[in-house]
Motif scaffolding. Structure first.
Motif, PDB file in Angstrom:
ATOM      1  N   LYS A 184       8.719 -35.137  67.267  1.00 37.14           N
ATOM      2  CA  LYS A 184       9.690 -34.340  68.009  1.00 37.14           C
ATOM      3  C   LYS A 184      10.423 -33.339  67.115  1.00 37.14           C
ATOM      4  N   CYS A 185      10.192 -33.425  65.801  1.00 41.26           N
ATOM      5  CA  CYS A 185      10.885 -32.514  64.878  1.00 41.26           C
ATOM      6  C   CYS A 185       9.985 -31.364  64.453  1.00 41.26           C
ATOM      7  N   THR A 186       8.974 -31.074  65.272  1.00 41.19           N
ATOM      8  CA  THR A 186       8.031 -30.007  64.938  1.00 41.19           C
ATOM      9  C   THR A 186       8.718 -28.646  64.877  1.00 41.19           C
ATOM     10  N   VAL A 187       8.466 -27.921  63.809  1.00 44.27           N
ATOM     11  CA  VAL A 187       8.965 -26.550  63.643  1.00 44.27           C
ATOM     12  C   VAL A 187       7.780 -25.668  63.233  1.00 44.27           C
ATOM     13  N   ILE A 188       8.010 -24.375  63.232  1.00 45.66           N
ATOM     14  CA  ILE A 188       6.967 -23.438  62.808  1.00 45.66           C
ATOM     15  C   ILE A 188       7.280 -22.958  61.392  1.00 45.66           C
ATOM     16  N   VAL A 189       6.400 -23.260  60.465  1.00 49.96           N
ATOM     17  CA  VAL A 189       6.551 -22.850  59.062  1.00 49.96           C
ATOM     18  C   VAL A 189       5.461 -21.836  58.728  1.00 49.96           C
ATOM     19  N   ASN A 190       5.900 -20.614  58.444  1.00 44.93           N
ATOM     20  CA  ASN A 190       4.946 -19.533  58.133  1.00 44.93           C
ATOM     21  C   ASN A 190       3.848 -19.433  59.205  1.00 44.93           C
TER      22      ASN A 190
END
Length: 463
Positions: free
Chosen positions: A42-48
């Motif tokens: 649930k802590c998915t983020v977009i990195v580059n």
């Protein structure tokens, strides 16, 4: 040092530092319901430009991070708002593990003027109290307390910025400890003793509360049966002579009280956070897009009528009830395939079903265990009170069908929504004596109760 760009902000991290720690340290709210174990996703983020779990991602170079949109959880308090401000006012606050509810109360009219709710910002450290306690053990109380006080300040300023008011507070024991800035670590290790259980009074400024003069917290019964349950008992009152009331508070944990005029048997069932959508493959909080209802015709209802994004607690109960009814899920909880499609991109897995089985059996078995200890049957129970953040949208037919609540009490059931907040408002207005609920309150440790162990195994089935 590496540069981290998030929106218009620039932050810095040491080589190898976890991205979630950087986000938390700088006040950016990305939820970690599993407590940072990397299992809930649930802590998915977009990195580059690439999806990453922030709790697993180690910073090794300069990066640009895009955070998911933040949505407030839907939480119905059951409060009737008068909208009429009088001269004599106070705040009443319920600090739930998942949501915060703040009421502006007229002490002249003895009613609620207005209520606002917010997501508890501590969810970034984990969905349940165990995760919060674990964070406290490793990092101290400052982060837990700081983000909570900041959010409460924002809420009081929005609700009544004109002057300082007294505040009455209820919460479970762990939340109360973090609110007062007191180490809650002892609640998480044997013998599980809280640093305090009684009523507590503190100056608002000392706690960092900007719009609060004095703070009064209601007392707790036990480390695992907090002031929120005392507030709930205060709301429902004592039953008739020779009768019992049953209070079941469903949330990230389940607290249950069997209340008579002579005593109160209290317990906490380790239901886990699946009622809040945590530990479920496509589980999510009660925010827009969450499937909150489901029919046997495979028709979904979502919060905000948005495209389905996932499943919240009430939706999970409905979905499992529907598939048990049509035979897709058998009585043991088994399914033929690995998963069942609910909507585009939303599935139910066998592990999700097992999580609900564990939760529903814990609650139902706890109810029966307390009744066995008191040697009573369902006829002796006057009312089943159901409270908790999602109780307003709970379909009783589904809850009874899967074995979460007793069918014998369905017609005696009354939904209270947020009994903690409403009971705290009642106390603030009436200053009534809480002794009848506390003097003969007994905590029952289900782990030491053979009845519970046997019942828990029996009630795992869908019958």
């Amino acid at each position: 040092m590496h540069k981290i760009i998030v929106g218009n902000g620039t932050y810095y991290a040491a080589d190898g530092e976890r991205l979630s720690d950087i986000l938390i340290r700088n006040g950016m709210s990305v939820e970690h319901p599993c407590g940072g174990r990397g299992v809930c996703k649930k802590c998915t983020v977009i990195v580059n430009g690439k999806e990453e779990l922030s709790c697993r991602y180690e910073v090794r170079s300069d990066i640009t991070v895009a955070l998911p949109e933040k949505a407030e959880m839907e939480s119905e308090t059951g409060a009737k708002e008068s909208g009429k401000q009088t001269e004599n006012l106070c705040f009443a606050l319920d600090i739930g593990t998942t949501t915060l509810a703040l009421a502006l109360v007229s002490l002249d009219e003895k009613n609620i003027v207005k209520v606002i709710t917010k997501t508890n910002p501590q969810r970034r450290f984990g969905a349940d109290v165990i995760s919060r306690i674990d964070h406290c053990m490793k990092n101290g109380t400052d982060e837990l307390t700081g983000c909570l006080i900041d959010e409460i300040n924002s809420m009081t300023a929005k609700l009544y910025p004109d002057s300082r008011l007294d505040m009455y507070v209820s919460a479970n024991s762990t939340m109360l400890h973090t609110f007062f800035g007191i180490d809650c670590s002892s609640i998480g290790v044997a013998p599980y003793n809280a640093a305090f259980l009684g009523e507590k009074r503190e100056n608002g400024q000392t706690l960092g509360l900007k719009n609060v003069s004095e703070v009064y917290s209601l007392p707790s019964v036990h480390s695992f049966v907090g002031a929120d349950i005392v507030a709930g008992m205060n709301l429902v009152g004592l039953p008739k002579e020779n009768k019992y009331s049953l209070l079941v508070d469903l949330g990230t944990n389940a607290e249950i009280v069997l209340l008579s005029r002579e005593r109160a048997l209290c317990t906490s069932a380790a239901a886990g956070p699946c009622f809040e959508g945590a530990n479920i493959t496509c589980g999510m909080s009660a925010t827009p897009g969450a499937i909150c209802a489901f029919s046997g015709k495979r028709e979904v209802t979502t919060i905000g009528n948005e495209i389905p994004k996932g499943i919240c607690g009430t939706g999970l109960i409905d979905i499992v009830a529907a598939f048990v009814a049509d035979g897709t899920i058998d009585e043991t909880g088994a399914i033929e395939d690995d998963e069942i499609k609910i909507a585009d991109g939303v599935v139910l897995t066998g592990q999700d079903i097992r999580q609900l089985q564990l939760a529903k059996s814990a609650v139902y078995s706890a109810i029966l265990s307390l009744m066995k200890l008191e040697n009573i049957d369902f006829e002796s129970i006057e009312t089943l009170y159901i409270s908790g953040g999602f109780s307003a949208k709970l379909d009783l037919d589904s809850a009874v069908y899967i074995g979460l609540l007793p069918s014998e009490l369905k017609e005696k059931s009354k939904v209270l929504n947020n009994s903690s907040l409403l009971g705290t408002v009642k106390f603030a207005c009436e200053k009534n004596d809480l002794t009848p609920y506390l003097a003969n309150a007994t905590y029952i440790d289900l782990s030491a109760d053979k009845n519970f162990t046997d019942l828990f195994v029996e009630n795992m089935l869908f019958e």
